[in-house]
Scaffold this motif. Structure first.
Motif, PDB file in Angstrom:
ATOM      1  N   ALA A  20       0.837  -1.192   0.000  1.00  0.00           N
ATOM      2  CA  ALA A  20       0.000   0.000   0.000  1.00  0.00           C
ATOM      3  C   ALA A  20       0.874   1.244   0.000  1.00  0.00           C
ATOM      4  O   ALA A  20       2.028   1.198   0.426  1.00  0.00           O
ATOM      5  N   ALA A  21       0.299   2.343  -0.475  1.00  0.00           N
ATOM      6  CA  ALA A  21       1.006   3.624  -0.469  1.00  0.00           C
ATOM      7  C   ALA A  21       0.013   4.741  -0.212  1.00  0.00           C
ATOM      8  O   ALA A  21      -1.185   4.607  -0.497  1.00  0.00           O
ATOM      9  N   ILE A  22       0.531   5.851   0.311  1.00  0.00           N
ATOM     10  CA  ILE A  22      -0.315   6.999   0.627  1.00  0.00           C
ATOM     11  C   ILE A  22       0.437   8.280   0.292  1.00  0.00           C
ATOM     12  O   ILE A  22       1.651   8.368   0.509  1.00  0.00           O
ATOM     13  N   SER A  23      -0.280   9.256  -0.238  1.00  0.00           N
ATOM     14  CA  SER A  23       0.318  10.539  -0.578  1.00  0.00           C
ATOM     15  C   SER A  23       0.569  11.366   0.677  1.00  0.00           C
ATOM     16  O   SER A  23       0.127  11.014   1.774  1.00  0.00           O
ATOM     17  N   TRP A  24       1.255  12.472   0.497  1.00  0.00           N
ATOM     18  CA  TRP A  24       1.613  13.334   1.621  1.00  0.00           C
ATOM     19  C   TRP A  24       0.390  13.779   2.422  1.00  0.00           C
ATOM     20  O   TRP A  24       0.379  13.716   3.643  1.00  0.00           O
ATOM     21  N   ASN A  25      -0.653  14.202   1.721  1.00  0.00           N
ATOM     22  CA  ASN A  25      -1.815  14.728   2.432  1.00  0.00           C
ATOM     23  C   ASN A  25      -2.876  13.658   2.704  1.00  0.00           C
ATOM     24  O   ASN A  25      -3.946  13.954   3.220  1.00  0.00           O
ATOM     25  N   GLY A  26      -2.562  12.423   2.335  1.00  0.00           N
ATOM     26  CA  GLY A  26      -3.492  11.327   2.595  1.00  0.00           C
ATOM     27  C   GLY A  26      -4.641  11.237   1.613  1.00  0.00           C
ATOM     28  O   GLY A  26      -5.496  10.364   1.725  1.00  0.00           O
ATOM     29  N   GLY A  27      -4.661  12.144   0.637  1.00  0.00           N
ATOM     30  CA  GLY A  27      -5.776  12.177  -0.291  1.00  0.00           C
ATOM     31  C   GLY A  27      -5.742  11.099  -1.353  1.00  0.00           C
ATOM     32  O   GLY A  27      -6.746  10.863  -2.025  1.00  0.00           O
ATOM     33  N   SER A  28      -4.595  10.466  -1.510  1.00  0.00           N
ATOM     34  CA  SER A  28      -4.457   9.423  -2.519  1.00  0.00           C
ATOM     35  C   SER A  28      -3.840   8.187  -1.883  1.00  0.00           C
ATOM     36  O   SER A  28      -2.785   8.263  -1.246  1.00  0.00           O
ATOM     37  N   THR A  29      -4.520   7.072  -2.053  1.00  0.00           N
ATOM     38  CA  THR A  29      -3.997   5.809  -1.556  1.00  0.00           C
ATOM     39  C   THR A  29      -4.062   4.769  -2.670  1.00  0.00           C
ATOM     40  O   THR A  29      -4.877   4.872  -3.586  1.00  0.00           O
ATOM     41  N   SER A  30      -3.216   3.773  -2.578  1.00  0.00           N
ATOM     42  CA  SER A  30      -3.252   2.667  -3.522  1.00  0.00           C
ATOM     43  C   SER A  30      -2.903   1.386  -2.779  1.00  0.00           C
ATOM     44  O   SER A  30      -2.184   1.418  -1.782  1.00  0.00           O
ATOM     45  N   TYR A  31      -3.451   0.275  -3.274  1.00  0.00           N
ATOM     46  CA  TYR A  31      -3.294  -1.001  -2.607  1.00  0.00           C
ATOM     47  C   TYR A  31      -3.028  -2.113  -3.613  1.00  0.00           C
ATOM     48  O   TYR A  31      -3.501  -2.060  -4.749  1.00  0.00           O
ATOM     49  N   ALA A  32      -2.311  -3.119  -3.160  1.00  0.00           N
ATOM     50  CA  ALA A  32      -2.199  -4.332  -3.948  1.00  0.00           C
ATOM     51  C   ALA A  32      -3.558  -5.022  -3.955  1.00  0.00           C
ATOM     52  O   ALA A  32      -4.318  -4.939  -2.980  1.00  0.00           O
ATOM     53  N   ASP A  33      -3.882  -5.697  -5.050  1.00  0.00           N
ATOM     54  CA  ASP A  33      -5.177  -6.368  -5.155  1.00  0.00           C
ATOM     55  C   ASP A  33      -5.380  -7.365  -4.013  1.00  0.00           C
ATOM     56  O   ASP A  33      -6.497  -7.565  -3.539  1.00  0.00           O
ATOM     57  N   SER A  34      -4.299  -7.976  -3.575  1.00  0.00           N
ATOM     58  CA  SER A  34      -4.397  -9.031  -2.561  1.00  0.00           C
ATOM     59  C   SER A  34      -4.822  -8.517  -1.192  1.00  0.00           C
ATOM     60  O   SER A  34      -5.244  -9.308  -0.338  1.00  0.00           O
ATOM     61  N   VAL A  35      -4.735  -7.200  -0.972  1.00  0.00           N
ATOM     62  CA  VAL A  35      -5.085  -6.657   0.350  1.00  0.00           C
ATOM     63  C   VAL A  35      -6.244  -5.667   0.295  1.00  0.00           C
ATOM     64  O   VAL A  35      -6.691  -5.196   1.344  1.00  0.00           O
ATOM     65  N   LYS A  36      -6.714  -5.349  -0.887  1.00  0.00           N
ATOM     66  CA  LYS A  36      -7.818  -4.391  -1.004  1.00  0.00           C
ATOM     67  C   LYS A  36      -9.022  -4.856  -0.211  1.00  0.00           C
ATOM     68  O   LYS A  36      -9.419  -6.014  -0.266  1.00  0.00           O
ATOM     69  N   GLY A  37      -9.596  -3.919   0.511  1.00  0.00           N
ATOM     70  CA  GLY A  37     -10.773  -4.236   1.315  1.00  0.00           C
ATOM     71  C   GLY A  37     -10.447  -4.800   2.688  1.00  0.00           C
ATOM     72  O   GLY A  37     -11.333  -4.910   3.538  1.00  0.00           O
ATOM     73  N   ARG A  38      -9.182  -5.156   2.907  1.00  0.00           N
ATOM     74  CA  ARG A  38      -8.789  -5.717   4.205  1.00  0.00           C
ATOM     75  C   ARG A  38      -7.789  -4.820   4.931  1.00  0.00           C
ATOM     76  O   ARG A  38      -7.815  -4.731   6.163  1.00  0.00           O
ATOM     77  N   PHE A  39      -6.912  -4.170   4.174  1.00  0.00           N
ATOM     78  CA  PHE A  39      -5.878  -3.317   4.756  1.00  0.00           C
ATOM     79  C   PHE A  39      -6.206  -1.857   4.492  1.00  0.00           C
ATOM     80  O   PHE A  39      -6.745  -1.507   3.443  1.00  0.00           O
ATOM     81  N   THR A  40      -5.820  -0.993   5.431  1.00  0.00           N
ATOM     82  CA  THR A  40      -5.997   0.446   5.266  1.00  0.00           C
ATOM     83  C   THR A  40      -4.721   1.163   5.672  1.00  0.00           C
ATOM     84  O   THR A  40      -4.228   0.967   6.785  1.00  0.00           O
ATOM     85  N   ILE A  41      -4.207   1.996   4.775  1.00  0.00           N
ATOM     86  CA  ILE A  41      -3.025   2.790   5.076  1.00  0.00           C
ATOM     87  C   ILE A  41      -3.465   4.189   5.474  1.00  0.00           C
ATOM     88  O   ILE A  41      -4.433   4.728   4.921  1.00  0.00           O
ATOM     89  N   SER A  42      -2.780   4.760   6.441  1.00  0.00           N
ATOM     90  CA  SER A  42      -3.073   6.122   6.880  1.00  0.00           C
ATOM     91  C   SER A  42      -1.775   6.744   7.384  1.00  0.00           C
ATOM     92  O   SER A  42      -0.751   6.074   7.476  1.00  0.00           O
ATOM     93  N   ARG A  43      -1.839   8.032   7.713  1.00  0.00           N
ATOM     94  CA  ARG A  43      -0.657   8.695   8.218  1.00  0.00           C
ATOM     95  C   ARG A  43      -1.040   9.856   9.120  1.00  0.00           C
ATOM     96  O   ARG A  43      -2.127  10.430   8.987  1.00  0.00           O
ATOM     97  N   ASP A  44      -0.117  10.214   9.998  1.00  0.00           N
ATOM     98  CA  ASP A  44      -0.259  11.375  10.876  1.00  0.00           C
ATOM     99  C   ASP A  44       1.013  12.198  10.683  1.00  0.00           C
ATOM    100  O   ASP A  44       2.076  11.855  11.230  1.00  0.00           O
TER     101      ASP A  44
END
Length: 122
Positions: A49-73
């Motif tokens: 998974a990856a997340i942009s600086w402001n958190g507005g854009s995320t991407s996930y591998a198909d194998s984890v979509k719907g199960r994993f969530t990336i976030s940042r502070d």
């Protein structure tokens, strides 16, 4: 000196959850994307998974979509990976990485942490 420190790994039963953290230090990470990757025994490292600086854009591998969530502070220079409905095939060492450009992050050109082990028992 840039440091990325992962934590939160462990042993969990299938169907369980874990939350990984990645604390970054040593420079300003303004504008930097954060990503999670994993490497299972005998396999190549793969993107999770990856997340942009402001958190507005995320991407996930198909194998984890719907199960994993990336976030940042950004105030804490920390990224997170919430992992739910874990499966035995999620067992791997999980690494975080950061780079200002998504392409370079995905190519493995960023800063890397030492990894944290996640083991999912069946």
């Amino acid at each position: 000196q840039v440091q990325l420190r992962e934590s939160g790994g462990g042993l969990v039963q299938a169907g369980g959850s874990l939350r990984l953290s990645c604390a970054a230090s040593g420079r300003s990470f303004t504008g930097y994307r954060m990503g999670w990757f994993r490497q299972a025994p005998g396999k190549e490292r793969e993107f999770v998974a990856a997340i942009s600086w402001n958190g507005g854009s995320t991407s996930y591998a198909d194998s984890v979509k719907g199960r994993f969530t990336i976030s940042r502070d950004n105030a804490k220079n920390t990224a997170y990976l919430q992992m739910n409905s874990l499966k035995p095939e999620d067992t791997a060492i999980y690494y975080c990485s950061t780079h200002i450009a998504l392409k370079d992050l995905l190519l493995g050109s960023g800063y890397w942490g030492q990894g944290t082990q996640v083991t999912v028992s069946s």
